[in-house]
Design a protein around this motif. Structure first.
Motif: not given
Ligand code: AMP
Ligand code: GLY
Length: 428
Positions: A105-117, A271-287
């Motif tokens: 999760k640390v790898f992924t959160k850092n990647l998301l932050q770095k690329y503005g996802i 491979g398969v990319l399975y995105a777990g998303l929360m659909i918030t009032e501000a749009g989709p965010k990656v869980l």
């Protein structure tokens, strides 16, 4: 020459994949390792555990397997894709470096932050007292906070805490009592997001991708999302909340950027990319991301795919997805999981399963935890069977699937009675 395919895994997800792959006109022979008794009419089951990657390699070389398809995450984390590719074999799934998208999760959160996802705001800690201090910045303001172990923790490493005490107990379990071993050496502490959760699935070859479908899982054991989390008690696809506009946002803001980011980091994601998303009032965010198909989401995805899946999986594995498109069925699909009494806690095995031969021919049953003796099936796991129907009208489909579920029985069987209700705008 037809294709010789090896499918790795043994759950309901793999039964659904076997069912779909077995329909391919280009298939010559399908093996599953280890598979389950429900799959035996579709493929030959080979008694090699999914994590015995060395024996799987020997088998694939010996049987001249053209394509290996990996179901569960464990062999991916162990580097099965790296090993098979070193030996010149074609295998569908991410390398161990790319599978960190699920494994850390640390790898992924850092990647998301770095690329503005878009994702929840977060901080990372490897010191429990600093982490505890940081919790107060949320809970002093009465905010819920989420504590996550960095690594894989069998679905138990995430606590959505209502207050400081609960969050602090989660920190103790992860960092002091080391309940998840090395997976808990670092924690992510993040803001709590609110909205509806949706899973979205795409297939990537490292640079291109094709979108499959969105689905909604039902993780808690009891109706109305009550009780402890499970592996998933049911699913349906095409949740109404996942509109075409939202899909475009998810593709533009999440899927395309993350595939580009992984390639830019030198670990292209195949491979398969399975995105777990929360659909918030501000749009989709990656869980979270998972590096594999979902279970039980695959049980509703496979019946919705009209195209032959084998060329798609093979092209993705070879990095040659090009302009391949996937044709999908219209309508929707629903799956209800039948579980053993006590699941997700302790449960018994060996209960005779009755009623399977009385089902409507349009009903699909995918086996997860079953065994077979003298033509009779018995329970052999927590999640036992998935009952699946496809159709157009969700309300009718819910009635149909539950009529079918009621024909099946085993001692202490339990299941959720509200699968798909969210699609009708019902309370959850
Ligand atoms: P994860 O493994 O990170 O997806 O977390 C497992 C579950 O915890 C998710 O499916 C959500 O239900 C919940 N969850 C995780 N992160 C958050 C968050 N930031 N806000 C609210 N719920 C969350
Ligand atoms: N359905 C949840 C998962 O596969 O992780």
């Amino acid at each position: 020459m037809g294709k010789r395919v090896l499918l790795i895994g043994q759950g309901g997800r793999e039964h659904a994949l076997a069912w779909k792959i077995a329909q391919s006109p280009v298939l010559e022979k399908l093996y599953a390792a280890p598979g389950n008794p429900g799959m035996e009419e579709l493929c030959q089951c080979i008694p090699i555990p999914a994590t015995d990657v060395k024996s799987l390699l020997d088998f694939a070389l010996q049987e001249k397997i053209d394509l290996t398809v990996v179901g569960p995450e464990a062999p991916l984390m162990e580097g099965i894709v790296d090993l098979f590719e070193e030996h010149g074999l074609t295998i569908f799934g991410p390398t161990s470096a790319a599978a960190r998208l699920e494994g850390s999760k640390v790898f992924t959160k850092n990647l998301l932050q770095k690329y503005g996802i878009p994702t929840a705001k977060y901080d990372v800690f490897d010191d429990i007292e600093l982490a505890r201090e940081h919790l107060k910045t949320y809970t002093d303001y009465g905010k819920a906070v989420v504590v996550k172990a960095d690594g894989l923790a069998a679905g138990k490493g995430v606590v959505v805490a209502a207050d400081y005490q609960e969050a602090s107990r989660a920190l103790d379990a992860i960092m002091k009592d080391k309940e998840f071993g090395k997976a808990g050496e670092q924690v992510v502490i993040e803001e709590c997001l609110f909205g509806q959760e949706v899973s979205f699935f795409a297939i990537s070859d490292g640079s291109n991708f094709v979108s499959l479908l969105s689905a909604q899982d039902h993780k808690q054991v009891f109706d109305d999302d009550k009780g402890p989390n499970t592996g998933g008690m049911g699913a349906y696809c095409r949740p109404p909340i996942y509109t075409p506009d939202l899909h475009q946002e998810v593709v533009d803001q999440v899927i395309a950027p993350v595939i580009k980011a992984m390639a830019a980091e030198g670990t292209p994601y195949r491979g398969v990319l399975y995105a777990g998303l929360m659909i918030t009032e501000a749009g989709p965010k990656v869980l979270e991301f998972n590096a594999r198909f979902g279970d039980p989401e695959t049980q509703v995805l496979m019946p919705m795919i009209k195209s032959d899946i084998l060329p798609l999986l093979e092209a993705a594995a070879k990095g040659k997805l090009g302009e391949q498109e996937v044709e999908l069925e219209s309508g929707t699909c629903i799956c209800v999981v039948l579980a053993a009494g006590g699941y997700p806690g302790a449960y018994q095995k060996g209960k005779e399963i009755k009623g399977l031969d009385s089902l409507d021919p349009d009903t699909l049953v995918f086996h997860a935890g079953t065994s077979k003796k003298n033509h009779t099936f018995y329970t052999n796991g927590g999640r036992v069977l998935a009952v699946v129907r496809r159709g157009n009208d969700m309300k009718n489909l819910i009635d149909q699937v539950y009529q079918e579920v009621e024909k099946i029985s085993f001692d202490d069987m339990h299941y959720r009675r509200d699968i798909g209700r969210k699609a009708l705008g019902g309370r959850i």
